[in-house]
Design a protein around this motif. Structure first.
Motif, mmCIF file in Angstrom:
data_model
loop_
_atom_site.group_PDB
_atom_site.id
_atom_site.type_symbol
_atom_site.label_atom_id
_atom_site.label_comp_id
_atom_site.label_asym_id
_atom_site.label_seq_id
_atom_site.Cartn_x
_atom_site.Cartn_y
_atom_site.Cartn_z
ATOM 1 N N PHE A 191 0.943 -1.291 0.168
ATOM 2 C CA PHE A 191 0.195 0.164 0.072
ATOM 3 C C PHE A 191 0.942 1.377 -0.001
ATOM 4 N N TYR A 216 -2.956 5.378 -3.549
ATOM 5 C CA TYR A 216 -4.326 4.486 -3.685
ATOM 6 C C TYR A 216 -5.261 5.343 -3.070
ATOM 7 N N LYS A 243 -8.556 2.646 -3.711
ATOM 8 C CA LYS A 243 -8.623 1.601 -4.839
ATOM 9 C C LYS A 243 -7.791 0.350 -4.550
ATOM 10 N N ASN A 244 -8.125 -0.687 -5.511
ATOM 11 C CA ASN A 244 -7.462 -1.783 -5.382
ATOM 12 C C ASN A 244 -5.859 -1.677 -5.717
ATOM 13 N N ARG A 245 -5.044 -2.683 -5.631
ATOM 14 C CA ARG A 245 -3.757 -2.679 -5.772
ATOM 15 C C ARG A 245 -3.679 -2.466 -7.473
ATOM 16 N N SER A 246 -2.538 -1.903 -7.890
ATOM 17 C CA SER A 246 -2.468 -1.780 -9.463
ATOM 18 C C SER A 246 -1.408 -2.567 -9.600
ATOM 19 N N ARG A 303 -6.017 -4.619 -11.493
ATOM 20 C CA ARG A 303 -6.451 -3.903 -10.464
ATOM 21 C C ARG A 303 -6.789 -5.402 -9.516
#
Length: 840
Positions: free
Chosen positions: A238, A242, A263-266, A275
């Motif tokens: 993280f 985000y 947001k979700n992880r990229s 994502r």
């Protein structure tokens, strides 16, 4: 009428000063010198530092209302090269005559010196601040942005330049804020369920709160808070990027609706970005490499060891006990990843003073776990140190000292450090007690051995009481010092067992389980050679009654005989005479200061220091110390039925040990008033009460007043006790009060000034001193608090501050009560102090 050289020089200097004091001397006719900035917020003048710092252009700095540096700058000549050469070439033959008289080389040096001095005036001074239209517009925009980011979204900022006279002006800024916008609702949209769950657990700690006015900084702080919380809860990948906020103010009647999005992880692939939900990571393995030096680069570890789940790798036999290292490691196998554990590990390994700053790397495993690799680079086994000093004092014409030391690391393979330092000095005395043939007749030597362990050395486990994050340490030290021809030629032997730990970054505790000190006076017969004021007083009384046929008393024989005869009433002096009490006081002081001392003490102290860094000037420090001495020895003496000496005291090795309780309170507070303007205060109270085996406090444990870090209007040991007239060379007592106020300000560049007021004194209390002028018997004794005031200059070299202070005796309790104020308030009776760094 013939004028002498000094008058001509004075006339030139005065003329130059008058000429340079024209503040617009270097201001062009079409320009304005900036005199002031006035900021009006909703028609109210605002002079706060926060608002002032938003202005790009500031007027020339002033000292006592005078732009001194501007005047210095104005005294420099523009185009100095042309001016000098034009002056020389004004007469066609002048240059040739000067070259014939001085030589061409000397003439060039003269021209260069004129140019260098002119350049020094420019660099030391400060160029006039010219009103700049572009910077003024930027300042107005800066003001507008500031209020916008603090919730006044309809703010407007304007300015006008007000001409004071032909070449001077000030700028008026006018800000109209309108109504502030209030946060009305906060909604969340968090893509990863695990992250949403972690956020919900900590949302009560949110910095953004409903009903408060909008502030951009709060959103930045909230972004940091969320990031730190998630990074310390296992969300390894993280980052702040985000987190996003949506701010809605459309049709809300000055309300702000906030939408928090995480947001979700990229994940970046070769062709696109996808994502994925964040995962919670645990630490599977912790590998510690103990030989990660440049010399071992490329070599493979040959020794592997496991301790409490930690894997150790070394090249050859491991030189460190695993527990000593794991005590400094906070990344634990099997626990959830926490970014703070890495920070703690960095700090605690560095504190071992055995390794360089460590390198910690995390490797991601396929099963959503992490492997932590800690690479340690050992410092050299031995370090040598050396210091030398040349000094001068009130007892020596000149002195030379050396201080060599050697530090040995990892002594017992547990990250311990052993330091051996020596001290040696020689000096030439100004007035030795006995005549000496050699020039260097003062010597002092010392030896100090310190062993530091990065843990508490106790027979029981202290982990639950003092966990390892508190950086516990143990220090054992033994030291010896010996003096010749210094005072009474003391020998001092000292042994200490000390524990330290830090419950928090601002809090430090120290426990001296025992502190043993033995002081032996080798030359007590030289007492009156050291304390000459006491001798002179005693000798004058002797001559007044013609005790020694008008001859001076010799010491120690005749001085001791005279004291005994007076106290045994074998002279014309009777107990009702004031001289009798004076002789009695001299005798008591001599007996106390010439006796040997044995001190067996224990103490506990803590310090609360809320400074955030070395440059923080808005902080407070509180120190408290409690010390008890002699209780253990006293109880042992009673248990074994030991006999007391003739004075009713217990002895060990023919020395009556000291018994007392001593406490000290020390408080320091700094206020940063901006622009290197600091207001600082200090308050100190200390008291040491003898009891049991003692009727007074040893000299080494007593208090003194005066000096460069105390009441600067008196020299060290020259103030007090109480309202006495300071007849002793070294005045001390067992109670002390001290207060200081200091206003520090910048003059220019690295040169700072200070105005200060110091107050305080020392008194005798609960001991065997009976002089009413020296004792504290009620709050009425506070009338004897001495007050000194003065000013000082300080030059900041960056790594230390050189300090020069002048203290004036403002209220001197040594005088009669109706004649204490400003009696010695002059430069002749002032005290000049030189010191390194600030007094508090």
């Amino acid at each position: 009428m013939k004028l002498n050289l000094s008058k001509i020089t004075l006339l030139i200097v005065i003329t130059g000063l008058i000429n340079s004091c024209n503040s617009v001397k270097r201001v062009a006719e079409d320009e304005y010198l900036l005199l002031d900035n006035d900021v009006y917020v909703n028609e109210d003048k605002n002079k706060t530092e926060v608002i002032n710092n938003l202005i790009y252009q500031q007027p020339n700095r002033k000292m006592f209302g005078i732009p001194l540096r501007l005047y210095i700058y104005n005294s420099a000549r523009p185009n100095i090269d042309s001016i000098i050469n034009a002056g020389i070439d004004k007469n066609p033959k002048k240059r040739q005559r000067l070259e014939n008289k001085l030589s061409k080389k000397q003439l060039d040096k003269y021209v260069e010196s004129r140019k260098s001095f002119n350049q020094w005036l420019k660099e030391t001074g400060e160029a006039p601040t010219i009103v700049d239209q572009e910077k003024t517009e930027k300042s107005a925009k800066h003001l507008k942005d500031y209020y916008f980011h603090n919730g006044w979204f309809n703010v407007d900022a304007t300015y006008n330049i007000e001409e004071i006279d032909k070449q001077r002006a000030k700028v008026n800024y006018k800000v109209k804020t309108g109504q502030g916008f209030i946060i009305d609702s906060i909604s969340t949209k968090i893509a990863t369920p695990a992250v949403d769950s972690l956020y919900q657990k900590s949302k009560e700690e949110s910095i953004i709160k409903k009903g408060e006015q909008y502030k951009t900084i709060n959103f930045e702080n909230e972004r940091n808070r969320i990031t730190n919380n998630l990074r310390n809860s296992g969300v390894f990948h993280f980052s702040q990027d985000y987190i996003g906020f949506e701010i809605d103010t459309v049709g809300t009647n000055k309300k702000v609706n906030v939408g928090l999005q995480i947001k979700n992880r990229s994940l970046r692939t070769q062709d696109s970005v996808v994502r994925r939900p964040f995962n919670i990571y645990k630490v599977r393995d912790v590998n510690i490499f103990t030989d990660s030096s440049y010399e071992n680069k490329g070599e493979t570890a040959t020794n592997t060891n496991t301790f409490n789940g930690y894997n150790f790798y070394s090249i050859g036999e491991m030189k460190y006990k695993p527990k000593a290292i794991t005590n400094a490691v906070f990344i634990n196998p099997g626990e959830v990843f926490k970014d703070s554990d890495r920070t703690l590990t960095y700090r605690h390994i560095s504190e071992l003073k055995t390794f360089k700053y460590p390198n910690i790397q995390y490797i991601e495993n396929p099963d959503t776990t992490l492997t932590a690799n800690i690479y340690l680079t050992p410092l050299k086994k031995f370090s040598l140190g050396f210091a030398a000093e040349v000094s001068q004092s009130n007892i020596q014409t000149i002195g030379f000292s050396v201080n060599p030391s050697i530090l040995m690391r990892n002594v017992f393979n547990g990250a311990e450090t052993l330091q051996l330092s020596a001290f040696g000095s020689i000096g030439a005395s100004k007035d030795a007690g006995n005549d000496k043939d050699q020039f260097f007749d003062i010597t002092e030597t010392g030896l100090d051995l310190k062993l530091t362990l990065p843990r508490l050395l106790l027979p029981f486990n202290t982990e639950r009481i003092i966990p390892k994050y508190m950086s516990p340490s143990t220090r054992m030290s033994v030291s010896y010092t010996g003096q010749r021809n210094i005072g009474l030629d003391k020998q001092t032997l000292n042994g200490v067992l000390n524990y330290r730990w830090r419950p928090s970054n601002s809090w430090t505790n120290r426990l001296d389980l025992f502190n043993i000190q033995y002081v032996r006076n080798l030359n007590p017969d030289n007492y009156f050679g050291v304390y000459k004021n006491s001798y002179n007083t005693l000798n004058n009384i002797s001559q007044d009654i013609n005790y020694n046929n008008g001859e001076d008393l010799t010491f120690p024989d005749q001085t001791d005989d005279f004291i005994n005869d007076v106290l045994n009433e074998n002279t014309a002096i009777t107990p009702s005479d004031p001289e009798y009490q004076t002789v009695s006081d001299i005798n008591e002081r001599e007996q106390r200061l010439t006796e040997n001392n044995l001190i067996f003490a224990s103490s506990f102290g803590f310090t609360k220091d809320n400074r955030t860094n070395l440059f923080d000037e808005n902080f407070s420090i509180f120190r408290l110390k409690l010390e008890l001495a002699g209780n253990l020895l006293s109880n042992m003496s009673k248990i074994i039925g030991q006999d007391k000496n003739e004075e009713g005291k217990y002895e060990i090795f023919n020395v009556a040990y000291s018994q007392y309780v001593k406490t000290e309170f020390d408080y320091i507070k700094h206020w940063d008033l901006s622009k290197k303007n600091i207001f600082a205060i200090r308050a100190f109270f200390g008291i040491a009460i003898p009891y049991g085996n003692s009727t007074n406090i040893p000299f080494s444990k007593s208090f003194f007043a005066g000096g460069a870090n105390d009441n600067r209007a008196w020299t060290a040991y020259n103030l007090g006790p109480g309202g006495t007239s300071s007849t002793n060379e070294f005045n001390e007592a067992n109670m002390k009060l001290a207060f200081s106020l200091e206003q520090r300000f910048n003059i220019f560049e690295s040169l700072n000034g200070a105005l200060f007021v110091d107050a305080g004194n020392i008194w005798n209390v609960f001991d065997d001193v009976e002089d009413p002028n020296a004792t504290f018997d009620s709050f009425g004794s506070l009338k004897d608090i001495a007050i000194g005031s003065g000013f000082g200059l300080r030059y900041d070299f960056g790594f230390f501050v050189f300090r020069f202070d002048i203290g004036f005796k403002t209220y001197n309790p040594a005088y009669n009560e109706n004649n204490r104020w400003f009696n010695d308030y002059n430069f002749r009776n002032a005290v000049y102090n030189i010191g390194i760094n600030y007094p508090f």
